[in-house]
Design a protein around this motif. Structure first.
Motif, PDB file in Angstrom:
ATOM      1  N   PRO A  64       0.825  -1.214   0.000  1.00 14.70           N
ATOM      2  CA  PRO A  64       0.000   0.000   0.000  1.00 14.70           C
ATOM      3  C   PRO A  64       0.860   1.265   0.000  1.00 14.70           C
ATOM      4  CG  PRO A  64      -0.703  -1.553   1.704  1.00 14.70           C
ATOM      5  CD  PRO A  64       0.603  -2.043   1.194  1.00 14.70           C
ATOM      6  N   GLU A  65       0.358   2.298  -0.615  1.00 12.49           N
ATOM      7  CA  GLU A  65       1.067   3.567  -0.639  1.00 12.49           C
ATOM      8  C   GLU A  65       1.181   4.124   0.781  1.00 12.49           C
ATOM      9  OE1 GLU A  65       0.654   7.977  -2.737  1.00 12.49           O
ATOM     10  OE2 GLU A  65      -0.649   6.325  -3.359  1.00 12.49           O
ATOM     11  N   GLY A  66       2.357   4.645   1.091  1.00 17.00           N
ATOM     12  CA  GLY A  66       2.588   5.224   2.405  1.00 17.00           C
ATOM     13  C   GLY A  66       2.986   4.230   3.477  1.00 17.00           C
ATOM     14  N   ALA A  67       3.221   2.964   3.105  1.00 17.22           N
ATOM     15  CA  ALA A  67       3.618   1.955   4.088  1.00 17.22           C
ATOM     16  C   ALA A  67       5.009   2.260   4.640  1.00 17.22           C
ATOM     17  CB  ALA A  67       3.606   0.567   3.453  1.00 17.22           C
TER      18      ALA A  67
END
Length: 440
Positions: A64-67
């Motif tokens: 996921p983006e921002g992990a």
């Protein structure tokens, strides 16, 4: 009233702060990952964690983006190690006589507090789950509960409470003391006869036992019980196992001698612990019935260190020498016969945190490095009955992850150099965060 409310609020905030919260999504990266189910390496190693559970594994796992990304470099990701035979509430000091006196002088709360650094050392060595096979005064139950609540930093614990013993047997801690000298002349788990032992099983379950430990033979560390002597009749062991299984509790049998071990296997115990003096018939019986074998090989090296330093009673040293002559033969025979092996160390008879030294001894006895790693992951998870949650790195399972430098299939001893530990998504150790990691 206002003071009481403020005090309660303070206690709540302190307990909440002590229970670390995992980041929402974390990505662990390393050069490789050990697939414990298949017994092989995956490259590169990737584990995606969310809310304390594994949600993706392998290079194709969606991120996921921002992990939050933790890159561990030339290392191997593995499931958290599991030790099926520990004693988290004890550890030997420099003088066995002093240990004996200290045990009388320290209150139960103080003895409980003594366990905290041992629990931490075990977790930092990469062991995220342990089975504690015997403790007095329910200290193991208290430690288990405090760890589960996040108050104590340590491994997940399956507790046995008091070990079951015959009068004067290996787990009767009143052994050799003059009658009337101790507040209790025998340990709480001491009983004789099938009905009395059934009652003890029920009592242990009542007070929180996850597993039942029974001492089927004498032992090395007890003061007047020969290791090869059986200490329960067949009917007594049958009753213990039948009652424990009725309560959905597994049974671990301490057993050195051949006859006592065979009685325990025939009774249907789930695992034989130590098994150092078993004969070929006993090994074959284990194979036939699917009994797990927990050899605790490193325990004998740890005890020998104490013996060589003059830190054990002379009688204990003599028993150790006698048992050690056959110990490796039995382990090699069990491995070559295809007996199911689970990982256990007996940590507590030596210093906690050295658990991983067992791996090299299993390889020396005939397991491949991959098989040795499986003993402390999928195998022990099956023995403990937690395969649905632990033992492999798969989506849906609890995020217990450890990392070691290099490749343990090439050098099993790198398991002694764990530098990253995650338990249920919480990072408890990451040496890379503090600077460069030492070369393996």
């Amino acid at each position: 009233m206002r003071r009481a409310l403020l005090f309660g609020s303070l206690l709540w905030s302190l307990s909440s702060a002590s229970a670390a919260e995992p980041a929402r999504v974390q990505v662990l990266k390393a050069a490789r990952l050990f697939d414990a189910k298949a017994g092989k390496m995956i490259t590169p190693g990737v584990v995606v964690v969310s809310e304390g559970r594994v949600v993706g594994v392998g290079p194709k796992a969606p991120v996921p983006e921002g992990a939050s990304v933790v890159d561990l470099g030339d290392a191997t990701l593995l499931p958290g190690f599991m030790d099926a035979h520990t004693h988290m509430t004890v550890e030997p000091g420099p003088d066995w006589r002093k240990d004996l006196i200290d045990g009388f002088q320290r209150t139960i709360p103080e003895q409980t507090l003594d366990t905290l650094p041992w629990a931490r050392a075990t977790l930092m060595a990469g062991f995220t789950t342990v089975r504690n096979l015997g403790a007095e005064d329910f200290i193991d139950v208290g430690l288990r509960n405090a760890t589960a609540r996040g108050i104590v930093v340590g491994p997940r614990i399956l507790a046995a409470t008091s070990s079951l013993s015959s009068t004067g047997g290996h787990c009767d801690y009143g052994n050799s003391f003059r009658k009337g000298l101790l507040a209790q002349d025998a340990s709480r788990g001491v009983a004789d006869g099938p009905d009395a032992l059934r009652a003890k099983v029920r009592e242990n379950v009542k007070y929180g036992a996850d597993v039942i430990k029974v001492c089927a033979t004498g032992g090395v560390m007890s003061l007047n019980a020969d290791p090869d002597a059986p200490q329960f009749t067949q009917a007594e062991l049958d009753a213990v196992v039948d009652e424990a299984h009725a309560h959905r509790r597994k049974v671990a049998a301490h057993a050195h001698g051949a006859e006592g071990a065979k009685r325990a296997i025939r009774a249907g115990v789930d695992s034989i612990e130590h098994g150092t003096l078993m004969d070929d018939e006993g090994v074959a019986l284990m194979k036939q019935k699917g009994t797990w074998y927990v050899p605790t090989a490193f325990a004998f090296f740890g005890i020998k260190e104490l013996a060589d330093q003059g830190k054990l009673p002379p009688d204990t040293v003599a028993k150790l020498r006698a048992v050690d002559r056959r110990r490796e033969y039995v382990l090699r025979k069990a491995i070559s016969s295809g007996v199911r092996i689970a990982f256990g160390t007996d940590a507590g008879v030596f210093a906690h945190g050295r658990n991983a030294e067992e791996f090299a001894l299993l390889v020396q006895a005939g397991l491949t490095p991959a098989e040795a790693l499986r003993t402390a992951t999928v195998n022990t998870a099956e023995l403990l009955g937690v395969s649905d949650k632990l033992g492999t790195l798969e989506p849906g399972k609890l995020a217990d992850v450890v990392a070691v430098p290099g490749n343990p299939l090439q050098d099993i001893r790198v398991t002694q150099k764990v530098f990253f530990v995650m338990k249920e998504g919480v990072i408890h150790r990451d040496d890379t965060a503090a600077g460069p990691r030492a070369a393996p």
